[in-house]
Design an enzyme around this catalytic site. Structure first.
Site, short mmCIF file in Angstrom:
data_model
loop_
_atom_site.label_atom_id
_atom_site.label_comp_id
_atom_site.label_asym_id
_atom_site.label_seq_id
_atom_site.Cartn_x
_atom_site.Cartn_y
_atom_site.Cartn_z
N GLU A 17 -29.20 4.14 1.73
CA GLU A 17 -29.26 4.51 3.27
C GLU A 17 -28.67 3.63 4.07
OE1 GLU A 17 -31.70 3.81 0.85
OE2 GLU A 17 -33.56 4.75 1.42
N ILE A 435 2.32 4.51 -10.16
CA ILE A 435 1.47 3.93 -10.85
C ILE A 435 0.66 4.86 -11.64
CG2 ILE A 435 -0.53 1.87 -10.92
CD1 ILE A 435 2.71 1.15 -10.39
N GLY A 436 0.35 6.25 -11.38
CA GLY A 436 -0.33 7.16 -12.07
C GLY A 436 -0.86 8.15 -11.06
N SER A 437 -1.75 7.41 -10.21
CA SER A 437 -2.41 8.73 -9.26
C SER A 437 -1.57 9.22 -7.99
CB SER A 437 -3.81 8.19 -8.72
OG SER A 437 -3.46 7.04 -8.23
N CYS A 520 -19.97 1.08 -2.40
CA CYS A 520 -20.76 0.99 -3.77
C CYS A 520 -20.22 1.45 -4.83
CB CYS A 520 -22.23 1.34 -3.64
SG CYS A 520 -22.91 1.12 -2.19
N ASP A 603 -3.50 0.98 -18.33
CA ASP A 603 -3.73 -0.11 -17.08
C ASP A 603 -4.80 -1.12 -17.61
OD1 ASP A 603 -2.32 1.43 -15.18
OD2 ASP A 603 -3.85 3.03 -15.18
N CYS A 647 -3.37 -5.26 -10.72
CA CYS A 647 -3.26 -5.41 -9.35
C CYS A 647 -4.24 -6.54 -9.14
CB CYS A 647 -3.30 -4.22 -8.48
SG CYS A 647 -4.50 -3.22 -9.41
N HIS A 698 -1.95 -0.10 0.30
CA HIS A 698 -3.36 -0.32 0.70
C HIS A 698 -3.20 0.08 2.27
CE1 HIS A 698 -3.53 -2.45 -2.93
NE2 HIS A 698 -4.54 -1.75 -3.08
N1 GLN Z 1 -3.49 4.35 -13.01
C1 GLN Z 1 -4.41 4.09 -11.91
C2 GLN Z 1 -3.85 4.80 -10.62
O1 GLN Z 1 -2.59 4.97 -10.53
C3 GLN Z 1 -4.34 2.77 -11.64
C4 GLN Z 1 -5.28 2.27 -10.53
C5 GLN Z 1 -5.77 0.62 -10.47
O2 GLN Z 1 -4.68 -0.18 -10.99
N2 GLN Z 1 -6.70 0.32 -9.99
O3 GLN Z 1 -4.76 5.24 -9.54
ZN ZN Z 2 -3.33 -1.21 -9.32
#
Ligand code: GLN
Ligand code: ZN
Length: 765
Positions: A17, A435-437, A520, A603, A647, A698
């Site tokens: 909440e 990095i992947g996503s 969370c 990762d 990271c 970020h």
């Molecule tokens: N492979 C993941 C991504 O690209 C790595 C995420 C991470 O390092 N927290 O989202």
């Molecule tokens: Zn990362």
């Protein structure tokens, strides 16, 4: 009679909440009064829960709208200087200090945030500068005290101790934080007088830094601090948790405090040490119930220890959770889907309070049928868990037995592998990758949700994800990236995705734990031997690879990250669970390789945060962590390139272990530190491929080609260009497509420019 107390209760609310109320307030959808009403309800519900469980001393001061360290900063008049003069209300000032402030005319950066010891909670770092001058602002705390008083007579005010508060803070302009101690003590003493005037008798001062390797001047400051922190009418309970006191025990034992709390879960050795020699007048609070994990307490074992304590201490024995219950979900009763048998092995915050109450009754000699039934039921659950076929998998054990040194060794050394891989992959200099996503659009989230709720068929789900993969591949080709990824559209979360497919994991519905502020996480629970029953990623990667001539990276979450971001079983060493996860991942790596995937990324963003609090324990951890990573990855041919990604890390102190992972390529977060992080790799002469992030994902800002070229050139000062890769800091899932496209185009251009320069240089040479 022994008494029970609590160190702190989760503050997000049993249905999150407070999270929703805060977010609605920040979005301007709720008024301050509405937010405060929700906060009041959660706080009161927390107290009611503790009272119904029979807690003798009700904690006050542990509740927070955002973070308890930020609350302390507000209490001692130390919100960061840049927020103090802001002409806004108190609550907005507080949230601004937490989250930063951005308006047309003004940008104030948020407070820095960092991990709370070795937990997955993050606190806001106190700041000190020339203008720091502590002053007492007790209104909120006093208000809480008044409210709690109306519910219960005996309260215990909970606060971070002055030394822990200073330790966690940061001097903005250098200087010695400890020099601020005398002034801070004055503020605490001023507060103590006020507490006495409110008829408070107990104050708990949390000094978890006692579980750390402290420099000598900090150790010595305890004596100074606690001799000056005095009020004849107020009793101080000094609380240590998260690990054994070790050499700090001698210091603590001499302090003029009324009571000491010890963590009997992580600091079991302290308890044995303390009971024989404990000062005759002091209270000893034993943190007997694990505040950081979700397993049910073993009453028989606990009572054996507690009875030994009671023999020596009599009424001076208190029982408590090992630390604040902030780190566990609120109430197991909220769960309806957990496997019936496993359900009986679990305890969340609410259940942990009830456990304390039962332990107390048993300890105080109650002989009722009801209590006997409870104790018996607990013993039965312990036995059932220890013997359950759900926990023990003979095949996993047999596989583990087969592991020998050859499992963690690549065929050839990196130098030779690199050559073989280059002949095979034929990548250009400064190869580009991500990095992947890729951006997770609303649409994609909705598809995953619909599939989970069974409102779309498996076939439709696959089609939608494939479409997303195809789009992501196409975009990367257009951008001219060298090593592609499938984009991770099928993953909600990098741990959950694998946990859901592995045996030995379960997931809760509402097992939320505060990570920071309103954020969370819902960690999975590893309850049994972990194994892979089917391939987890191969179809998606194979499909992605079928769409392009460029190599597509297989993408897995590493064993340590899968371990760190879960509640882990406590009936075997964590290292063993890590090994099981590693074996499961190894099978996936092998299958990816067989499917023709020539680059596989594993990762490990959580590798560094798994470091134990004490340096003496680092090497053991790093040894098994590195072993687990190698166990997962060292099964491939020389021509298959293993990548890893990390990271949120500083690497200086673990660089040797990073090198020992022997990944062919590591990509790391460096753009915010402007490549400073690379110094560790340079000093070490890090031999393998490395992709220092050049794009800070970020931030919504789109970096330009020139800035990124500069960063790469800076990296080149540290490391030979032949080793360098060009990539963002981390995954792109939180970004939008448009900014991502722009940023990656600039990144690819930066790499191409550098390539051209090299070509020209070699033409002149
Ligand atoms: N492979 C993941 C991504 O690209 C790595 C995420 C991470 O390092 N927290 O989202
Ligand atoms: Zn990362």
């Amino acid at each position: 009679m022994s008494r029970i107390h609590n160190l702190g209760f989760p503050r997000i609310g049993s249905n999150r909440e407070l999270k929703f109320a805060c977010e609605a307030y920040w979005a301007g959808e709720q008024t301050e009064a509405e937010l405060l009403a929700v906060a009041h309800r959660v706080k009161t519900e927390n107290w009611q829960r503790q009272l119904s469980a029979g807690i003798d001393l009700l904690p006050v001061g542990d509740f927070s709208l955002y973070d308890h360290i930020l609350d302390t900063s507000a209490l001692v008049g130390n919100l960061p200087t840049r927020f103090r003069e802001l002409s806004v209300g108190e609550i907005d000032r507080y949230f601004a200090a937490a989250r930063g402030l951005q308006s047309d005319t003004l940008t104030l950066p948020a407070s820095e945030m960092t991990k709370w010891f070795d937990t997955n909670y993050h606190y806001l770092v106190p700041e000190f500068d020339e203008q720091t001058c502590f002053s007492l602002h007790p209104e909120k705390l006093i208000n809480d005290i008044e409210e709690a008083k109306s519910l219960h007579a005996e309260l215990k005010v909970v606060l971070p101790g002055p030394l822990t508060y200073l330790w966690l803070g940061k001097e903005r302009n250098g200087g010695d934080k400890l020099a601020r101690l005398p002034q801070l003590i004055e503020i605490y003493n001023e507060l103590f007088e006020l507490l006495v005037s409110k008829n408070i008798r107990w104050v708990q001062l949390d000094e978890p830094i006692l579980a750390l390797d402290l420099p000598l001047n900090w150790q010595n400051s305890f004596e100074y601090c606690y001799h000056r922190l005095q009020n004849k009418q107020l009793s101080i309970l000094l609380a240590s948790y998260f690990g054994p006191l070790k050499e700090n025990y001698g210091i603590v034992n001499r302090l003029p405090v009324a009571g000491l709390h010890l963590d009997a879960v992580r600091g079991a050795s302290d308890v044995k040490r303390v009971i024989d020699l404990f000062a005759p007048h002091k209270i000893l609070s034993i943190g007997i119930v694990d505040g950081r994990n979700i397993w049910r307490n073993d009453f028989e074992k606990s009572l054996t220890l507690l009875r030994a304590c009671q023999d020596k201490l009599g009424d001076r024995l208190w029982l408590a959770p090992s630390c604040s219950l902030l780190h566990v979900p609120v109430d197991l009763n909220n769960e309806s889907d957990i496997d019936e048998e496993i359900y009986h092995w679990l305890a969340f915050a609410q259940q942990k309070l009830e456990e304390l109450s039962i332990l107390k009754r048993a300890l105080n000699g109650e002989h009722s049928d009801e209590l006997s039934t409870r104790l018996q039921e607990n013993a039965d659950a312990q036995t059932a868990r220890a013997r359950s076929p759900k926990v023990h998998n003979a095949e996993v054990l047999a596989d583990l037995k087969k592991v020998d040194e050859s499992f963690t060794q690549r065929h050839s050394a990196f130098k030779l592998r690199a050559k073989i891989q280059q002949d095979f992959l034929k990548l250009p200099a400064y190869p580009t990758t991500t990095i992947g996503s890729f951006p997770q659009t609303k649409d994609i989230r909705q598809v995953r949700r619909a599939y989970k709720q069974n409102t779309i068929s498996e076939a439709e789900y696959r089609e939608r994800i494939c479409k997303e993969i195809a789009y992501t591949i196409q975009e990367q080709e257009k951008l001219g990236l060298d090593v592609l990824v499938h984009g991770e559209a099928e993953r909600n979360d990098m741990v959950e995705y694998f946990g859901e497919q592995l045996d030995g994991y379960i997931f809760t519905d509402k097992g939320w734990v505060q990570s920071y502020g309103s954020r969370c996480v819902k960690p999975p629970i590893i309850y049994g031997d972990v194994s892979r029953t089917q391939s987890m990623t191969v179809d998606w990667i194979r499909y992605a690879q079928s769409l392009t001539e460029k190599p597509v990276k297989g993408m897995l979450t590493g064993p340590i990250t899968l371990l760190q971001w879960a509640f882990v079983r406590d009936d075997q060493p964590r290292s063993r669970t890590a090994q099981q996860i590693a074996l499961a991942l190894r099978a996936e790596v092998q299958e990816l390789e067989q499917a023709g995937v020539s680059i596989i990324q594993v990762d490990e963003p959580a590798l560094r945060e798994g470091l134990p609090l004490r340096k003496a324990d680092w090497s053991a951890y790093l040894t098994w962590a590195v072993h687990a990573f190698k166990l997962a990855t060292c099964c491939v041919e020389d021509s298959t390139q293993i990548h890893t990604h990390m990271c949120y890390s500083e690497f200086n102190d673990i660089i040797e272990s990073i090198a020992a992972l022997d990944a062919d390529v590591i990509t790391i977060e460096t753009s915010r530190s402007k490549m400073k992080l690379l110094e560790a790799f340079a000093d070490f002469n890090y031999p393998n491929g490395i992709g220092p992030g050049v794009y800070d994902i970020h931030s919504p800002n789109v970096p330009n080609e020139n800035d990124m070229s500069q960063l790469i050139l800076r990296a080149q000062k540290h490391l030979p260009w032949q080793q360098l890769w060009v990539n963002p800091d981390c995954g792109l899932k939180t970004r939008g497509w448009e900014e991502t496209r722009k940023a990656l185009q600039e990144m690819v251009n930066a790499s191409q420019n550098l390539r051209n320069q090299h070509r020209q240089n070699s033409a002149f040479a």
